[in-house]
Scaffold this active site. Sequence first.
Site, mmCIF file in Angstrom:
data_model
loop_
_atom_site.group_PDB
_atom_site.id
_atom_site.type_symbol
_atom_site.label_atom_id
_atom_site.label_comp_id
_atom_site.label_asym_id
_atom_site.label_seq_id
_atom_site.Cartn_x
_atom_site.Cartn_y
_atom_site.Cartn_z
ATOM 1 N N GLY A 12 0.856 -1.145 -0.079
ATOM 2 C CA GLY A 12 0.105 0.059 0.016
ATOM 3 C C GLY A 12 0.818 1.198 0.030
ATOM 4 C CB ALA A 90 -1.917 -3.062 0.351
ATOM 5 C CB SER A 134 -9.851 0.194 11.025
ATOM 6 O OG SER A 134 -10.843 0.910 11.126
ATOM 7 C CD GLU A 136 -15.777 1.658 10.225
ATOM 8 O OE1 GLU A 136 -16.590 0.704 10.008
ATOM 9 O OE2 GLU A 136 -16.399 2.822 10.415
ATOM 10 C CE1 TYR A 158 -11.005 -0.932 5.577
ATOM 11 C CE2 TYR A 158 -12.343 0.071 7.704
ATOM 12 C CZ TYR A 158 -10.886 -0.141 6.812
ATOM 13 O OH TYR A 158 -9.906 0.444 7.227
ATOM 14 N NE ARG A 193 -8.937 10.028 4.685
ATOM 15 C CZ ARG A 193 -9.062 8.673 5.073
ATOM 16 N NH1 ARG A 193 -8.608 7.552 4.531
ATOM 17 N NH2 ARG A 193 -9.896 8.190 6.196
HETATM 18 P P1 NAP Z 1 -5.635 4.162 0.744
HETATM 19 O O1 NAP Z 1 -5.061 5.525 0.722
HETATM 20 O O2 NAP Z 1 -6.592 3.816 0.217
HETATM 21 O O3 NAP Z 1 -4.583 3.277 0.349
HETATM 22 C C1 NAP Z 1 -4.713 1.909 0.178
HETATM 23 C C2 NAP Z 1 -3.565 1.414 -0.817
HETATM 24 O O4 NAP Z 1 -3.679 -0.094 -0.902
HETATM 25 C C3 NAP Z 1 -3.184 1.721 -2.063
HETATM 26 O O5 NAP Z 1 -1.592 1.911 -2.194
HETATM 27 C C4 NAP Z 1 -3.866 0.724 -2.803
HETATM 28 O O6 NAP Z 1 -3.011 0.453 -4.055
HETATM 29 C C5 NAP Z 1 -3.398 -0.543 -2.221
HETATM 30 N N1 NAP Z 1 -4.063 -1.831 -2.558
HETATM 31 C C6 NAP Z 1 -5.405 -1.779 -2.449
HETATM 32 N N2 NAP Z 1 -5.950 -2.852 -2.879
HETATM 33 C C7 NAP Z 1 -4.568 -3.765 -3.120
HETATM 34 C C8 NAP Z 1 -4.302 -4.933 -3.820
HETATM 35 N N3 NAP Z 1 -5.445 -5.869 -3.976
HETATM 36 N N4 NAP Z 1 -3.024 -5.352 -3.747
HETATM 37 C C9 NAP Z 1 -2.112 -4.565 -3.604
HETATM 38 N N5 NAP Z 1 -2.139 -3.190 -3.029
HETATM 39 C C10 NAP Z 1 -3.451 -2.848 -2.921
HETATM 40 O O7 NAP Z 1 -5.514 3.749 2.245
HETATM 41 P P2 NAP Z 1 -4.829 4.675 3.683
HETATM 42 O O8 NAP Z 1 -5.661 5.650 4.019
HETATM 43 O O9 NAP Z 1 -3.498 4.978 3.330
HETATM 44 O O10 NAP Z 1 -4.733 3.566 4.762
HETATM 45 C C11 NAP Z 1 -3.842 2.520 4.823
HETATM 46 C C12 NAP Z 1 -4.433 1.424 5.538
HETATM 47 O O11 NAP Z 1 -4.779 1.847 6.870
HETATM 48 C C13 NAP Z 1 -5.638 0.890 4.876
HETATM 49 O O12 NAP Z 1 -5.663 -0.681 5.274
HETATM 50 C C14 NAP Z 1 -6.741 1.279 5.713
HETATM 51 O O13 NAP Z 1 -7.965 0.339 5.704
HETATM 52 C C15 NAP Z 1 -6.416 1.501 7.125
HETATM 53 N N6 NAP Z 1 -6.736 2.389 7.913
HETATM 54 C C16 NAP Z 1 -6.836 3.747 7.248
HETATM 55 C C17 NAP Z 1 -7.150 4.614 8.315
HETATM 56 C C18 NAP Z 1 -7.275 6.273 7.724
HETATM 57 O O14 NAP Z 1 -7.997 6.951 8.194
HETATM 58 N N7 NAP Z 1 -6.757 6.492 6.638
HETATM 59 C C19 NAP Z 1 -7.666 4.553 9.407
HETATM 60 C C20 NAP Z 1 -7.612 3.068 10.119
HETATM 61 C C21 NAP Z 1 -7.116 2.169 9.165
HETATM 62 P P3 NAP Z 1 -3.529 1.523 -5.336
HETATM 63 O O15 NAP Z 1 -2.797 3.009 -5.188
HETATM 64 O O16 NAP Z 1 -3.039 0.917 -6.646
HETATM 65 O O17 NAP Z 1 -4.938 1.845 -5.278
HETATM 66 N N1 GDD Z 2 -17.050 9.189 1.993
HETATM 67 C C1 GDD Z 2 -17.943 9.985 2.475
HETATM 68 N N2 GDD Z 2 -18.618 10.724 1.350
HETATM 69 N N3 GDD Z 2 -18.475 9.695 3.929
HETATM 70 C C2 GDD Z 2 -19.647 10.668 4.135
HETATM 71 C C3 GDD Z 2 -20.250 11.323 2.841
HETATM 72 C C4 GDD Z 2 -19.746 11.444 1.621
HETATM 73 O O1 GDD Z 2 -20.398 12.173 0.556
HETATM 74 N N4 GDD Z 2 -21.149 11.863 3.739
HETATM 75 C C5 GDD Z 2 -21.100 11.878 4.951
HETATM 76 N N5 GDD Z 2 -20.211 10.851 5.186
HETATM 77 C C6 GDD Z 2 -19.880 10.403 6.404
HETATM 78 C C7 GDD Z 2 -19.856 8.695 6.347
HETATM 79 O O2 GDD Z 2 -21.132 8.316 6.517
HETATM 80 C C8 GDD Z 2 -19.122 8.496 7.536
HETATM 81 O O3 GDD Z 2 -19.895 8.608 8.707
HETATM 82 C C9 GDD Z 2 -18.254 9.656 7.878
HETATM 83 O O4 GDD Z 2 -18.740 10.636 7.057
HETATM 84 C C10 GDD Z 2 -16.710 9.369 7.447
HETATM 85 O O5 GDD Z 2 -16.861 8.558 6.117
HETATM 86 P P1 GDD Z 2 -15.129 8.426 5.457
HETATM 87 O O6 GDD Z 2 -14.507 9.859 5.207
HETATM 88 O O7 GDD Z 2 -15.472 7.532 4.272
HETATM 89 O O8 GDD Z 2 -14.303 7.673 6.436
HETATM 90 P P2 GDD Z 2 -15.098 6.398 7.476
HETATM 91 O O9 GDD Z 2 -14.994 6.904 8.905
HETATM 92 O O10 GDD Z 2 -16.084 5.502 6.882
HETATM 93 O O11 GDD Z 2 -13.500 5.393 7.171
HETATM 94 C C11 GDD Z 2 -12.291 5.812 7.324
HETATM 95 O O12 GDD Z 2 -11.893 5.663 8.563
HETATM 96 C C12 GDD Z 2 -11.625 4.363 9.040
HETATM 97 C C13 GDD Z 2 -11.252 4.466 10.545
HETATM 98 O O13 GDD Z 2 -12.090 4.959 11.482
HETATM 99 C C14 GDD Z 2 -11.179 4.991 6.239
HETATM 100 O O14 GDD Z 2 -10.000 5.692 6.217
HETATM 101 C C15 GDD Z 2 -11.094 3.612 6.999
HETATM 102 O O15 GDD Z 2 -10.303 2.992 5.970
HETATM 103 C C16 GDD Z 2 -10.785 3.697 8.245
HETATM 104 O O16 GDD Z 2 -10.347 2.323 8.617
#
Ligand code: NAP
Ligand code: GDD
Length: 332
Positions: A12, A90, A134, A136, A158, A193
């Site tokens: 990732g 990833a 996460s 979640e 998820y 993001r």
């Molecule tokens: P992201 O921006 O969506 O990045 C996901 C990465 O995974 C990308 O590099 C994507 O590659 C790669 N990927 C997806 N499917 C794959 C596959 N089948 N094989 C190889 N690579 C694959 O996510 P992020 O925000 O950096 O988050 C990183 C990790 O932390 C994720 O596992 C996410 O679920 C977890 N997480 C994120 C948050 C948050 O708030 N950001 C919070 C809690 C947990 P491509 O560029 O090719 O799409």
């Molecule tokens: N994406 C999105 N788009 N969310 C929306 C929208 C919209 O138009 N309108 C309202 N929301 C609300 C969603 O319903 C959710 O309650 C909140 O905004 C946050 O949505 P996201 O930004 O999509 O994030 P997430 O909380 O569902 O998930 C992210 O955080 C998790 C950790 O708590 C992701 O990064 C996950 O990968 C990560 O695990």
Amino acid sequence: MKESNKVALITGITGQDGSYLSELLLEKDYTVHGIVRRTSNLLRSRIEHLRRDEKIYGQRLFLHYGDLSDSTTLRRILHDVCPTELYHLAGQSHVGLSFEIPESTCEETGMATLRLLEIVRAHPLPVKFYHASSAEIFGAASASPQTENTPLRPTSPYGCAKAFATQLARVYRQSYGLFVCNGILYNHESPRRGENFVTRKIARAAARIARNRDDDLVLGNLESRRDWGRAQDYVQAMWLMLQHETADDYVVATGEAHSVREFVEAAFAVVDLPWEKYVKHDPSFDRPTEPVRLVGCAEKIRKTLGWKPAGSFAQLVREMVDAELAAIDSRQ
Ligand code: NAP
Ligand code: GDD
């Protein structure tokens, strides 16, 4: 060039967290290897600046083609790279989308983690393993704020897949003595993001409306609340976990929850526009179920590893909107 014995492998690497983590590890003198998927578009925008730097790319940063579904390739890469640390980031990371594509989400998030744990277990040399868990996993949380001991009650495909992977990581640590850490991260955001996550969507729209590029912003649930931090701080937490003498699980969070509506208000305030005039609701962005009371208690990582988040909610919103304005203005 000095050879470093710190070798990291990142799945990732092209994602938000992978790109910041790569920068952090390169600064710390690591050799960094990343796994990238084959895509029709060669541009990997979040790490393009590193790819173009000839002092880095091919010297201390290497990319390998691989996919989470392809265990023979993953095994070969691990064998060739021999990392001291593996950061497994990833997977399909969009919670809302996981209701539409549950099978591939669970395959990538759940089974792929098992696959990697098995590959690491069979590897002849020790590898420290970071698993991107996460908030979640807590879903319909039985307590608030959540800690490492809060029961897992996921409310999305998820969340279920992350709960499965988190528990497996614990089992591999306990059963085989592997050094595996679950970083139970709450939402963390940045100008990098993905555009379909709510914070980036809002920041981008506020900037585009301010520059007359768009007329409105269509959102789902405005009353949802999240514990939002800065991605740059959260990748630091990932690294700290693997530097500790023992492997463990850590909640990484700010401890403060804000609503989507508050994010909207703060973003439109940056561009000095009345948000009510532009924001519309479309139920197709609502989710079948939402987690409740998601807010994390980061006491353990603060006390054990000395980590704490930097900056306020208002600063995060401003940083994201300013980055969108700067991107538009630089294209003019
Ligand atoms: P992201 O921006 O969506 O990045 C996901 C990465 O995974 C990308 O590099 C994507 O590659 C790669 N990927 C997806 N499917 C794959 C596959 N089948 N094989 C190889 N690579 C694959 O996510 P992020 O925000 O950096 O988050 C990183 C990790 O932390 C994720 O596992 C996410 O679920 C977890 N997480 C994120 C948050 C948050 O708030 N950001 C919070 C809690 C947990 P491509 O560029 O090719 O799409
Ligand atoms: N994406 C999105 N788009 N969310 C929306 C929208 C919209 O138009 N309108 C309202 N929301 C609300 C969603 O319903 C959710 O309650 C909140 O905004 C946050 O949505 P996201 O930004 O999509 O994030 P997430 O909380 O569902 O998930 C992210 O955080 C998790 C950790 O708590 C992701 O990064 C996950 O990968 C990560 O695990």
